[in-house]
Every structure is written in C-alpha cells, then in structure tokens.
Design a protein around this motif. Structure first.
Motif, PDB file in Angstrom:
ATOM      1  N   GLN A  92       0.825  -1.203   0.000  1.00  0.00           N
ATOM      2  CA  GLN A  92       0.000   0.000   0.000  1.00  0.00           C
ATOM      3  C   GLN A  92       0.867   1.264   0.000  1.00  0.00           C
ATOM      4  OE1 GLN A  92      -3.177   0.140  -0.501  1.00  0.00           O
ATOM      5  NE2 GLN A  92      -3.384   2.368  -0.265  1.00  0.00           N
ATOM      6  N   THR A  93       2.026   1.200   0.659  1.00  0.00           N
ATOM      7  CA  THR A  93       2.936   2.338   0.657  1.00  0.00           C
ATOM      8  C   THR A  93       3.393   2.659  -0.763  1.00  0.00           C
ATOM      9  OG1 THR A  93       3.723   1.918   2.897  1.00  0.00           O
ATOM     10  CG2 THR A  93       5.190   3.168   1.464  1.00  0.00           C
ATOM     11  N   THR A  94       3.788   1.619  -1.509  1.00  0.00           N
ATOM     12  CA  THR A  94       4.208   1.836  -2.900  1.00  0.00           C
ATOM     13  C   THR A  94       3.052   2.364  -3.730  1.00  0.00           C
ATOM     14  OG1 THR A  94       5.818   0.038  -2.687  1.00  0.00           O
ATOM     15  CG2 THR A  94       5.269   0.760  -4.917  1.00  0.00           C
ATOM     16  N   LYS A  95       1.852   1.802  -3.520  1.00  0.00           N
ATOM     17  CA  LYS A  95       0.680   2.284  -4.249  1.00  0.00           C
ATOM     18  C   LYS A  95       0.415   3.762  -3.938  1.00  0.00           C
ATOM     19  CE  LYS A  95      -2.053  -1.980  -4.719  1.00  0.00           C
ATOM     20  NZ  LYS A  95      -3.316  -2.646  -4.296  1.00  0.00           N
ATOM     21  N   THR A  96       0.552   4.139  -2.674  1.00  0.00           N
ATOM     22  CA  THR A  96       0.288   5.525  -2.295  1.00  0.00           C
ATOM     23  C   THR A  96       1.242   6.469  -3.018  1.00  0.00           C
ATOM     24  OG1 THR A  96      -0.535   4.853  -0.125  1.00  0.00           O
ATOM     25  CG2 THR A  96       0.153   7.149  -0.360  1.00  0.00           C
ATOM     26  N   SER A  97       2.523   6.103  -3.075  1.00  0.00           N
ATOM     27  CA  SER A  97       3.497   6.947  -3.770  1.00  0.00           C
ATOM     28  C   SER A  97       3.263   6.978  -5.275  1.00  0.00           C
ATOM     29  CB  SER A  97       4.922   6.460  -3.480  1.00  0.00           C
ATOM     30  OG  SER A  97       5.308   6.762  -2.172  1.00  0.00           O
ATOM     31  N   VAL A  98       3.046   5.804  -5.865  1.00  0.00           N
ATOM     32  CA  VAL A  98       2.990   5.713  -7.332  1.00  0.00           C
ATOM     33  C   VAL A  98       1.585   6.008  -7.875  1.00  0.00           C
ATOM     34  CG1 VAL A  98       3.384   4.215  -9.316  1.00  0.00           C
ATOM     35  CG2 VAL A  98       4.929   4.107  -7.345  1.00  0.00           C
ATOM     36  N   HIS A  99       0.579   5.259  -7.408  1.00  0.00           N
ATOM     37  CA  HIS A  99      -0.791   5.531  -7.869  1.00  0.00           C
ATOM     38  C   HIS A  99      -1.240   6.918  -7.424  1.00  0.00           C
ATOM     39  CE1 HIS A  99      -1.997   0.994  -8.303  1.00  0.00           C
ATOM     40  NE2 HIS A  99      -0.932   1.313  -8.981  1.00  0.00           N
ATOM     41  N   GLY A 100      -0.826   7.307  -6.205  1.00  0.00           N
ATOM     42  CA  GLY A 100      -1.183   8.642  -5.720  1.00  0.00           C
ATOM     43  C   GLY A 100      -0.619   9.721  -6.610  1.00  0.00           C
ATOM     44  N   ALA A 101       0.644   9.568  -7.013  1.00  0.00           N
ATOM     45  CA  ALA A 101       1.260  10.542  -7.921  1.00  0.00           C
ATOM     46  C   ALA A 101       0.523  10.567  -9.258  1.00  0.00           C
ATOM     47  CB  ALA A 101       2.738  10.213  -8.129  1.00  0.00           C
ATOM     48  N   ILE A 102       0.206   9.400  -9.796  1.00  0.00           N
ATOM     49  CA  ILE A 102      -0.514   9.343 -11.084  1.00  0.00           C
ATOM     50  C   ILE A 102      -1.859  10.048 -10.979  1.00  0.00           C
ATOM     51  CG2 ILE A 102      -1.690   7.775 -12.689  1.00  0.00           C
ATOM     52  CD1 ILE A 102       0.621   5.767 -12.137  1.00  0.00           C
ATOM     53  N   ASN A 103      -2.591   9.789  -9.897  1.00  0.00           N
ATOM     54  CA  ASN A 103      -3.916  10.411  -9.745  1.00  0.00           C
ATOM     55  C   ASN A 103      -3.824  11.920  -9.555  1.00  0.00           C
ATOM     56  OD1 ASN A 103      -5.460   8.066 -10.038  1.00  0.00           O
ATOM     57  ND2 ASN A 103      -5.251   7.531  -7.878  1.00  0.00           N
ATOM     58  N   MET A 104      -2.861  12.375  -8.762  1.00  0.00           N
ATOM     59  CA  MET A 104      -2.732  13.817  -8.538  1.00  0.00           C
ATOM     60  C   MET A 104      -2.195  14.526  -9.780  1.00  0.00           C
ATOM     61  SD  MET A 104      -4.083  14.443  -5.712  1.00  0.00           S
ATOM     62  CE  MET A 104      -5.156  13.013  -5.965  1.00  0.00           C
ATOM     63  N   LEU A 105      -1.297  13.885 -10.511  1.00  0.00           N
ATOM     64  CA  LEU A 105      -0.803  14.459 -11.763  1.00  0.00           C
ATOM     65  C   LEU A 105      -1.918  14.515 -12.798  1.00  0.00           C
ATOM     66  CD1 LEU A 105       2.657  12.691 -11.820  1.00  0.00           C
ATOM     67  CD2 LEU A 105       2.328  15.178 -11.841  1.00  0.00           C
ATOM     68  N   GLY A 106      -2.759  13.466 -12.819  1.00  0.00           N
ATOM     69  CA  GLY A 106      -3.905  13.480 -13.733  1.00  0.00           C
ATOM     70  C   GLY A 106      -4.866  14.603 -13.409  1.00  0.00           C
ATOM     71  N   LEU A 107      -5.092  14.830 -12.113  1.00  0.00           N
ATOM     72  CA  LEU A 107      -5.946  15.940 -11.690  1.00  0.00           C
ATOM     73  C   LEU A 107      -5.326  17.276 -12.094  1.00  0.00           C
ATOM     74  CD1 LEU A 107      -8.292  17.216 -10.066  1.00  0.00           C
ATOM     75  CD2 LEU A 107      -6.875  16.934  -7.999  1.00  0.00           C
ATOM     76  N   ALA A 108      -4.024  17.426 -11.851  1.00  0.00           N
ATOM     77  CA  ALA A 108      -3.334  18.672 -12.211  1.00  0.00           C
ATOM     78  C   ALA A 108      -3.412  18.925 -13.713  1.00  0.00           C
ATOM     79  CB  ALA A 108      -1.880  18.612 -11.760  1.00  0.00           C
ATOM     80  N   LYS A 109      -3.276  17.870 -14.490  1.00  0.00           N
ATOM     81  CA  LYS A 109      -3.364  18.003 -15.952  1.00  0.00           C
ATOM     82  C   LYS A 109      -4.762  18.455 -16.367  1.00  0.00           C
ATOM     83  CE  LYS A 109      -3.226  15.208 -20.165  1.00  0.00           C
ATOM     84  NZ  LYS A 109      -3.221  13.811 -20.679  1.00  0.00           N
ATOM     85  N   ARG A 110      -5.788  17.868 -15.732  1.00  0.00           N
ATOM     86  CA  ARG A 110      -7.173  18.193 -16.115  1.00  0.00           C
ATOM     87  C   ARG A 110      -7.530  19.633 -15.791  1.00  0.00           C
ATOM     88  NH1 ARG A 110     -12.141  18.473 -13.866  1.00  0.00           N
ATOM     89  NH2 ARG A 110     -11.443  17.799 -11.798  1.00  0.00           N
ATOM     90  N   VAL A 111      -7.128  20.120 -14.600  1.00  0.00           N
ATOM     91  CA  VAL A 111      -7.544  21.456 -14.169  1.00  0.00           C
ATOM     92  C   VAL A 111      -6.443  22.512 -14.382  1.00  0.00           C
ATOM     93  CG1 VAL A 111      -9.148  20.507 -12.481  1.00  0.00           C
ATOM     94  CG2 VAL A 111      -6.822  21.101 -11.747  1.00  0.00           C
ATOM     95  N   LYS A 112      -5.306  22.046 -14.980  1.00  0.00           N
ATOM     96  CA  LYS A 112      -4.180  22.955 -15.268  1.00  0.00           C
ATOM     97  C   LYS A 112      -3.634  23.604 -13.986  1.00  0.00           C
ATOM     98  CE  LYS A 112      -5.538  23.975 -20.032  1.00  0.00           C
ATOM     99  NZ  LYS A 112      -6.528  22.905 -20.110  1.00  0.00           N
ATOM    100  N   ALA A 113      -3.445  22.778 -12.972  1.00  0.00           N
ATOM    101  CA  ALA A 113      -2.944  23.253 -11.675  1.00  0.00           C
ATOM    102  C   ALA A 113      -1.438  23.044 -11.568  1.00  0.00           C
ATOM    103  CB  ALA A 113      -3.645  22.516 -10.532  1.00  0.00           C
TER     104      ALA A 113
END
Length: 320
Positions: A92-113
């Motif tokens: 879960q730690t690896t998922k938090t770092s990797v999947h978490g980064a992917i999800n937050m980067l995807g959000l940043a890309k969508r809203v241009k943050a």
C-alpha cells in the motif's frame, strides 16, 4: 507576511504532521484549502483548530483512488513517512506513492494546476556522497525493507518529470530531510519523537547501533516556509531541491540532548541497527539558498524545547 493572490489549494496528507502545518500557513495567507487525508497516519486532531474556518474543507479520501475537484494548486504530501508505518503495509505504501502521484498528476493536468511533490531524502538511500547534493543519484536497495518507500518516492519523481516533459505540467519537486516539531505522531518510530516520549516517561532511550550514525533535523516552521517559497517560484525552476537543516548530529548526541532538556533520568539502551539504515544523512542546501534565499532559522535547542512542550501537554492530557 507576503501578499499573495488567493487560490484554491489541495493538500493531500493534510491531516498529517507536515500537512496540518502547511494547511495552517496557507489559510493564514488567505487561500481556500482542501485538506485531503485517509487518516491512516494523519489525525483529525491536528486540524480541529482549522475546522471553523470557512475557507477550510476536510475530505477523507485515499489518493490511490481518483479525485475530482477544481483547484489552482496541489501539494502532494500523502504517504506514510516513517519506517514503522510505511513497513506495516509495504504494498500500500508503494501504491500511495505511485498511484497517488498518477492520480494527482492526472488531476493537475485536467484542471491545469501547479503541483508540488513532497519527495524525500530517502531517494539517496545509504549515501556514498556526503552531504548529499541534488545531482547525486543515490545508493538504494531496490528489494529491501525500506524500498517500498524509497523506490516509491523515486518512481513518483520520475512520473512528475515525465508529466512535465510530456504534458507541460507546472511541477515542483522537493526532497525533504528529517523534520520535527509539534504534531509529530507520538509513535511514528522517528528519532526525536521516540526519544522525547521515552525520556518523559522515564523509559530507556533506545539507540540503534552505536549511535554514531548522523542525521540533520529541520524544525517544521522552517520547512513549511521553504515549501511555500518553492511553490510560489517561477515556472522555470522545477527542482528537485533539497530542503532541510544542514546542521549534523549523531543519534547519540540527540539522545543526550533530549535527556538534558527533559531533565530525565532515562538510561540510554543500545540495540541492533535495522536493515539498510543510512550511516549518514545531511542535505546540501546550496540550491535552496541560491534559488529562494532560504536558510533554516530555528536552532536545535529551541526546536527541541518546543517539541518537548507539545509532547508534555499530550502526556498531561493522557492523550497518548
């Protein structure tokens, strides 16, 4: 206080030690803050004092799942950061770092943050260069007990730079060295919180190895200040940049200092060194000095005294 334009800012891991201090500072600057945390290691008690602020919102959410909000900036701090916690569920730690980064980067890309990644000195592993500059690629065991955190954070940095190159995202990456202060988790297994709790309870101070391994310790207020300066900097600077206090102490020196400041009679007890525990860890902060005119202001004596007062209050209220 610097005058800034008000923004809506998402802080993942916002109920944790660093996240709660960051939320507090951002609110003081007049921003609207969305604090996101699944409360695995974060604690809502860290943000109770912010709940009545109309510009503050708490969301219980795990960053390994997608999130849909409208924000101007994202600080991605979500991940257990102490060995005792990140080794409890390493997958879960690896998922938090990797999947978490992917999800937050995807959000940043969508809203241009603009998005900030709280990376770590652990990307350097057990370093062969001392102090560690940003150009050092590290000495990390990819299959050890600490690798779920070390390699997870290294992969997150890779993702941030690939999203920047491929999608033009505005990114900031900071490598955080040991930080301490009020609101540390009392049982996170870290040096300073461990020593203070043991000293206040009159228990033996547990030092791993012979105590000659060295660390640097940055007070939380200094760290939050430079994090915000990094985020406010121009787009041309992305990092990675080391942030921490370059003052270096052996673990035994810290133990003795805590015993002195708490006026404790606790003896020092030596135990076997954990696997892959770094022998030295100290940041080269010349880049942070040059880019942000930043230098840590709180010395160890003052910072430890403040942190001891926090834990004394917790103990007196029988909250731990």
């Amino acid at each position: 206080m610097r005058r800034v334009s008000a923004k809506t800012i998402l802080v993942t891991g916002g109920a944790g030690f660093l996240g709660s201090h960051l939320c507090e500072r951002l609110l003081e600057q007049g921003h609207e803050v969305i604090c996101l945390d699944n409360c695995f290691t974060g604690n809502k008690k860290n943000i109770y004092h912010l709940m009545d602020n109309p510009k503050f919102e708490f969301m219980r959410h795990d960053v390994t799942f997608p999130l849909y909000v409208e924000v101007d900036e994202i600080y991605n701090l979500a991940c257990p950061a102490s060995p005792i916690h990140y080794q409890l569920d390493p997958v879960q730690t690896t998922k938090t770092s990797v999947h978490g980064a992917i999800n937050m980067l995807g959000l940043a890309k969508r809203v241009k943050a603009k998005i900030f990644q709280a990376s770590t000195s652990e990307v350097y592993g057990d370093p062969t260069i001392h102090p560690q500059p940003e150009g050092y690629w590290g000495n990390v065991n990819p299959i050890g007990l600490r690798s779920c955190y070390d390699e997870g954070k290294r992969c997150a940095e890779t993702l941030f730079y690939d999203y920047s190159r491929q999608h033009g995202l505005q990114i900031k990456v900071a490598r955080i060295f040991n930080t301490y202060g009020p609101r540390m988790h009392p049982f996170d297994g870290r040096v300073i919180s461990n020593f203070i709790i043991q000293a206040l309870r009159g228990e033996p101070i547990t030092v791993y190895g012979d105590g000659s391994q060295s660390r640097s310790f940055c007070y939380v207020d200094d760290l939050i200040e430079v994090m915000i300066r990094i985020m406010e900097s121009g787009d041309e600077f992305t990092g990675p940049v080391n942030i921490g206090n370059p003052g270096e102490y052996t673990i035994l020196e810290i133990a003795e200092k805590v015993v002195q400041l708490t006026k404790s009679s606790s003896p020092i007890q030596f135990r076997d060194l954990p696997q892959d525990d770094p022998k030295q860890r100290c940041p080269d902060i010349n880049l942070a000095r040059e880019q942000f005119q930043w230098e840590p202001q709180v010395d160890l004596h003052k910072g430890l005294s403040s942190t001891i007062s926090y834990f004394e209050k917790l103990l007196s209220e029988e909250k731990i």
